[in-house]
Design an enzyme around this catalytic site. Structure first.
Site, PDB file in Angstrom:
ATOM      1  N   ASP A   8       0.873  -1.177   0.000  1.00 56.50           N
ATOM      2  CA  ASP A   8       0.000   0.000   0.000  1.00 56.50           C
ATOM      3  C   ASP A   8       0.910   1.228   0.000  1.00 56.50           C
ATOM      4  O   ASP A   8       1.521   1.560   1.016  1.00 56.50           O
ATOM      5  CB  ASP A   8      -0.902  -0.032   1.233  1.00 56.50           C
ATOM      6  CG  ASP A   8      -1.821   1.176   1.326  1.00 56.50           C
ATOM      7  OD1 ASP A   8      -1.846   1.984   0.376  1.00 56.50           O
ATOM      8  OD2 ASP A   8      -2.507   1.316   2.358  1.00 56.50           O
ATOM      9  N   GLY A  10       1.442   4.928   0.081  1.00 51.86           N
ATOM     10  CA  GLY A  10       0.766   6.160   0.453  1.00 51.86           C
ATOM     11  C   GLY A  10       1.605   7.381   0.167  1.00 51.86           C
ATOM     12  O   GLY A  10       2.704   7.294  -0.387  1.00 51.86           O
ATOM     13  N   ASN A  11       1.102   8.540   0.578  1.00 56.60           N
ATOM     14  CA  ASN A  11       1.807   9.791   0.330  1.00 56.60           C
ATOM     15  C   ASN A  11       3.034   9.964   1.220  1.00 56.60           C
ATOM     16  O   ASN A  11       3.990  10.637   0.834  1.00 56.60           O
ATOM     17  CB  ASN A  11       0.860  10.970   0.535  1.00 56.60           C
ATOM     18  CG  ASN A  11      -0.237  11.005  -0.517  1.00 56.60           C
ATOM     19  OD1 ASN A  11       0.046  10.924  -1.700  1.00 56.60           O
ATOM     20  ND2 ASN A  11      -1.480  11.109  -0.081  1.00 56.60           N
ATOM     21  N   TYR A  90     -19.964   3.412  -7.505  1.00 57.06           N
ATOM     22  CA  TYR A  90     -19.497   4.796  -7.475  1.00 57.06           C
ATOM     23  C   TYR A  90     -19.604   5.387  -8.877  1.00 57.06           C
ATOM     24  O   TYR A  90     -19.259   4.736  -9.865  1.00 57.06           O
ATOM     25  CB  TYR A  90     -18.036   4.788  -7.016  1.00 57.06           C
ATOM     26  CG  TYR A  90     -17.533   6.038  -6.350  1.00 57.06           C
ATOM     27  CD1 TYR A  90     -18.099   6.518  -5.178  1.00 57.06           C
ATOM     28  CD2 TYR A  90     -16.425   6.717  -6.871  1.00 57.06           C
ATOM     29  CE1 TYR A  90     -17.592   7.643  -4.546  1.00 57.06           C
ATOM     30  CE2 TYR A  90     -15.915   7.848  -6.238  1.00 57.06           C
ATOM     31  CZ  TYR A  90     -16.503   8.306  -5.085  1.00 57.06           C
ATOM     32  OH  TYR A  90     -16.000   9.425  -4.466  1.00 57.06           O
ATOM     33  N   GLY A  97     -10.056   6.374  -4.719  1.00 56.79           N
ATOM     34  CA  GLY A  97      -8.768   5.985  -4.153  1.00 56.79           C
ATOM     35  C   GLY A  97      -8.652   4.476  -4.031  1.00 56.79           C
ATOM     36  O   GLY A  97      -9.569   3.811  -3.538  1.00 56.79           O
ATOM     37  N   ASP A  99      -6.836   2.740  -2.093  1.00 56.08           N
ATOM     38  CA  ASP A  99      -6.861   2.304  -0.697  1.00 56.08           C
ATOM     39  C   ASP A  99      -8.289   2.221  -0.175  1.00 56.08           C
ATOM     40  O   ASP A  99      -8.617   1.340   0.648  1.00 56.08           O
ATOM     41  CB  ASP A  99      -6.013   3.230   0.172  1.00 56.08           C
ATOM     42  CG  ASP A  99      -6.378   4.705   0.011  1.00 56.08           C
ATOM     43  OD1 ASP A  99      -7.000   5.083  -0.998  1.00 56.08           O
ATOM     44  OD2 ASP A  99      -6.018   5.499   0.905  1.00 56.08           O
ATOM     45  N   ARG A 100      -9.172   3.089  -0.678  1.00 57.53           N
ATOM     46  CA  ARG A 100     -10.580   3.026  -0.272  1.00 57.53           C
ATOM     47  C   ARG A 100     -11.227   1.749  -0.801  1.00 57.53           C
ATOM     48  O   ARG A 100     -12.040   1.117  -0.115  1.00 57.53           O
ATOM     49  CB  ARG A 100     -11.331   4.256  -0.769  1.00 57.53           C
ATOM     50  CG  ARG A 100     -10.893   5.561  -0.128  1.00 57.53           C
ATOM     51  CD  ARG A 100     -11.569   6.762  -0.767  1.00 57.53           C
ATOM     52  NE  ARG A 100     -13.020   6.750  -0.548  1.00 57.53           N
ATOM     53  CZ  ARG A 100     -13.865   7.584  -1.155  1.00 57.53           C
ATOM     54  NH1 ARG A 100     -13.397   8.480  -2.029  1.00 57.53           N
ATOM     55  NH2 ARG A 100     -15.162   7.529  -0.908  1.00 57.53           N
ATOM     56  N   THR A 175      -5.290  29.157  24.675  1.00 57.28           N
ATOM     57  CA  THR A 175      -5.379  28.991  23.224  1.00 57.28           C
ATOM     58  C   THR A 175      -5.018  27.571  22.756  1.00 57.28           C
ATOM     59  O   THR A 175      -5.739  26.987  21.939  1.00 57.28           O
ATOM     60  CB  THR A 175      -4.509  30.038  22.514  1.00 57.28           C
ATOM     61  OG1 THR A 175      -5.005  31.336  22.860  1.00 57.28           O
ATOM     62  CG2 THR A 175      -4.581  29.879  21.002  1.00 57.28           C
TER      63      THR A 175
END
Length: 250
Positions: A8, A10-11, A90, A97, A99-100, A175
């Site tokens: 897999d 990925g980025n 879809y 994607g 991975d999806r 904050t």
């Protein structure tokens, strides 16, 4: 029994797993530029066939494909046209994607008798629904935790960059806690509401969490019946490869 390699891409990292049948034997991950880790992994387990999906640049993807093709008998690159156990309803499957697709296949194969929702909490948080009949109907994409923290810092003049580590009171007292609580409680509310609303339309809905922040989300959603599955994408890739092997496509 000859084993299967799943990759897999990925980025930010490459996730690799080795399976014997449906049994997960070993996993590793590395930065996309560190091909030596992949070489050592393949040398150790000697997989026969491999399957990969990628959301990275074509150059990084091709480098890894070339590396794997030199070591495995056959390499299958997942696309929306790859034969698989589910069908893609879809409207733009070519934009979906990979991975999806993989996580949807895994979740459906693990339950089969129910509609199933996959929540993959990584750089983005994706919500993907597959029906009990194996039809992937779609989902939603939202910013992940790190993106939300970064957006508040980068698109305002004075807000500091905060991360998820630390206190998250219901009402922030300075904050940093105001930012952390705003992001984290906001995401938890978003996920909880989405599951509740979708469950009304899909009674008996099964829910899986995965991704880098999936374990944290799963642990914080008290009262939500769901399962955390760390290697869901790898599971889906392996199921797709087994499906193609059984149907003599590879």
């Amino acid at each position: 029994m000859k084993g299967n390699l799943t990759i897999d891409i990925g980025n930010t990292s490459v996730k690799v797993a080795y399976y014997l049948g449906t049994k997960l034997v070993a996993t590793t991950r590395f930065a996309g530029s560190d091909g030596q880790v992949l070489d050592r992994f393949i040398s150790t387990y000697k997989p026969d066939t491999a399957i990969l999906c990628s959301t990275a640049s074509p150059a990084v993807t091709q480098d890894i494909i070339g590396q794997v093709e030199r070591r495995c008998r056959r390499v299958l690159q997942l696309t929306h046209e790859t034969p698989m156990p589910i069908s893609l309803a879809y409207r733009t499957p070519h934009t979906l994607g990979r991975d999806r697709i993989a996580t949807a296949v895994a979740a459906w194969c693990l339950v089969k008798d129910s509609d199933v929702l996959v929540i993959d909490a990584g750089t983005a948080i994706t919500y993907d629904l597959t029906l009990a009949d194996g039809s992937f109907v779609g989902g939603n994409i939202a910013p992940g935790l790190k993106l939300r923290f970064a957006a508040l810092h980068e698109h305002t003049g004075r807000l500091p960059l905060v991360n998820a580590d630390g206190e998250m009171p219901l009402v922030g007292y300075d904050t940093p806690t105001a930012i952390r609580s705003g992001v984290l409680w906001g995401v938890l509310g978003e996920v909880r509401n989405y599951i509740a609303t979708l469950s009304q339309e899909h009674p008996g809905l099964k829910v899986f969490f995965t991704g880098g922040d999936g374990k944290w989300l799963h642990s914080r959603l008290d009262g939500v019946i769901a399962e955390y599955y760390e290697h869901l994408a790898a599971e889906g890739l392996n199921r797709i490869l087994l499906y193609n092997q059984a149907n003599e496509n590879i």
